[in-house]
Design an enzyme around this catalytic site. Structure first.
Site, PDB file in Angstrom:
ATOM      1  N   HIS A  93       0.877  -1.324   0.022  1.00 28.27           N
ATOM      2  CA  HIS A  93      -0.035   0.080   0.044  1.00 28.27           C
ATOM      3  C   HIS A  93       0.890   1.385  -0.006  1.00 28.27           C
ATOM      4  CE1 HIS A  93      -2.942   2.728   1.590  1.00 28.27           C
ATOM      5  NE2 HIS A  93      -2.118   3.417   2.345  1.00 28.27           N
ATOM      6  N   GLU A  94       1.869   1.104   1.009  1.00 28.21           N
ATOM      7  CA  GLU A  94       2.802   2.237   0.976  1.00 28.21           C
ATOM      8  C   GLU A  94       3.465   2.688  -0.356  1.00 28.21           C
ATOM      9  OE1 GLU A  94       2.713   4.489   3.293  1.00 28.21           O
ATOM     10  OE2 GLU A  94       1.297   3.178   4.256  1.00 28.21           O
ATOM     11  N   HIS A 119       1.336   4.629  -2.915  1.00 29.49           N
ATOM     12  CA  HIS A 119       1.726   6.005  -2.960  1.00 29.49           C
ATOM     13  C   HIS A 119       3.001   6.642  -3.645  1.00 29.49           C
ATOM     14  CE1 HIS A 119      -1.583   6.624  -0.022  1.00 29.49           C
ATOM     15  NE2 HIS A 119      -0.980   5.986   0.849  1.00 29.49           N
ATOM     16  N   GLU A 122      -5.752   7.189  -0.789  1.00 31.62           N
ATOM     17  CA  GLU A 122      -5.689   5.727  -0.056  1.00 31.62           C
ATOM     18  C   GLU A 122      -6.247   4.744  -0.700  1.00 31.62           C
ATOM     19  OE1 GLU A 122      -4.279   5.092   2.947  1.00 31.62           O
ATOM     20  OE2 GLU A 122      -3.258   7.296   2.488  1.00 31.62           O
ATOM     21  N   ASP A 150      -4.478   1.219  -2.060  1.00 30.41           N
ATOM     22  CA  ASP A 150      -5.146  -0.014  -1.671  1.00 30.41           C
ATOM     23  C   ASP A 150      -5.235  -0.819  -3.034  1.00 30.41           C
ATOM     24  OD1 ASP A 150      -5.366   0.402   0.906  1.00 30.41           O
ATOM     25  OD2 ASP A 150      -7.322   0.910   1.067  1.00 30.41           O
TER      26      ASP A 150
END
Length: 318
Positions: A178-179, A182, A256, A260
């Site tokens: 997930h990070e 970004h 976000e 995901d």
């Protein structure tokens, strides 16, 4: 949120009054087992060190800002904007290296399957991971987190030790997937661009109003000083900041969801799903949240919103 407890809301066990701004965070969190920080550590690290760092950095920066306003003439707002960009970039660089270690202990993750899996994830996505740290977040709280920092080819990942205890290896890799989403979609760069654009508008309007003295006179000030002008303008400008914050929260929640989705495409949808549930349970986070309240106050989607989105993405991939 805060829980009112008659015995401890106003006094410590020894009868010493607690300052109002400390009550809400320290006592209730300790009561429910989340705040593990004890009195001496909190006073020494969270209060004295925070004040020292704020004073050591804040005073010179404020003096420099006022000097730029005095020196810059009619175009001081532009020079002030350039200064803000420089300070922001320098701050992002030095904070994790010099400031954050004043409050927590950072150590490189030990060799093992977890470290290997994280580096393999980074390699698959061409993420230039150079260091992998574990921070002793458990010395203060049971809350967990993971993040990355660094510019260009020098990226570093920081994982709270509490997170390592709360989730399994695959779930942790899913969180980091997930990070990395970004990073892959340039969310950080976009946020910096939006933030710097906002400051440009802020300083331009401030520069247009500083010489008029209207704001200062409205509040009863006769002297047209840069410091008073900046403070009053920030106060008057605050409704715009609330609108900007609302818009940024909307963008953040969209990011976000995108991150995901990226983790799901990396085949970490199920591990991320279970990890989110565990983290919310451990952090005692709200599950049922009013939609209007969340839309204004929350920078992240609620747990149920994220789970629904992950399930929807899993169905598409299957």
């Amino acid at each position: 949120g805060c829980t009112y407890t008659p015995k401890t809301s106003f006094y410590c066990d020894n009868g010493t009054p607690i300052p109002l701004n400390n009550r809400c965070e320290f006592v209730p969190s300790e009561t429910i087992g989340q705040n593990l920080c004890r009195g001496h550590t909190c006073v020494k690290d969270d209060t004295l060190k925070s004040f020292g760092v704020s004073f050591a950095l804040g005073v010179p920066i404020l003096a420099l800002v006022l000097k730029v306003i005095e020196w810059g003439g009619d175009h001081f707002w532009f020079y002030l904007w350039i200064l803000t960009i420089a300070i922001s970039l320098i701050g992002v660089t030095i904070y994790p290296i010099f400031i954050a270690p004043l409050f927590n202990k950072y150590s490189e993750m030990e060799e093992g399957e977890t470290k290997t899996a994280i580096y393999e994830l980074a390699k698959r996505n061409e993420f230039p991971l150079t260091k992998l740290y574990v921070v002793d977040g458990s010395s203060r709280s049971t809350h967990s987190n993971a993040y990355f920092y660094g510019f260009f080819k020098n990226k570093r990942i920081v994982i709270y030790d509490t997170l390592l205890k709360q989730v399994e290896k695959e779930e942790l890799v899913g969180i980091l997937g997930h990070e990395l989403g970004h990073w892959r979609m340039n969310h950080t760069t976009f946020n910096l661009f939006i933030g710097f654009t906002y400051y440009l508008v802020f300083f331009y309007i401030f520069g247009s109003t500083l010489g008029t003295r209207d704001i200062q006179r409205s509040f009863g000030f006769s002297d047209n000083t840069a410091f008073i002008g900046l403070m009053l303008f920030s106060y008057v400008y605050s409704p715009v900041e609330h609108v900007f914050g609302f818009v940024m929260n909307m963008i953040s929640r969209a990011f976000e969801f995108q991150a995901d989705d990226f983790a799901v495409k990396q085949n970490y949808g199920e591990p991320l799903r279970t990890a989110l549930v565990k983290i919310h349970e451990e952090n005692l986070s709200n599950v049922i949240v009013d939609e209007m309240y969340a839309a204004y106050h929350y920078s992240h989607p609620t747990l149920l919103e994220r789970l629904k989105n992950i399930d929807r993405q899993l169905k598409r991939t299957n």
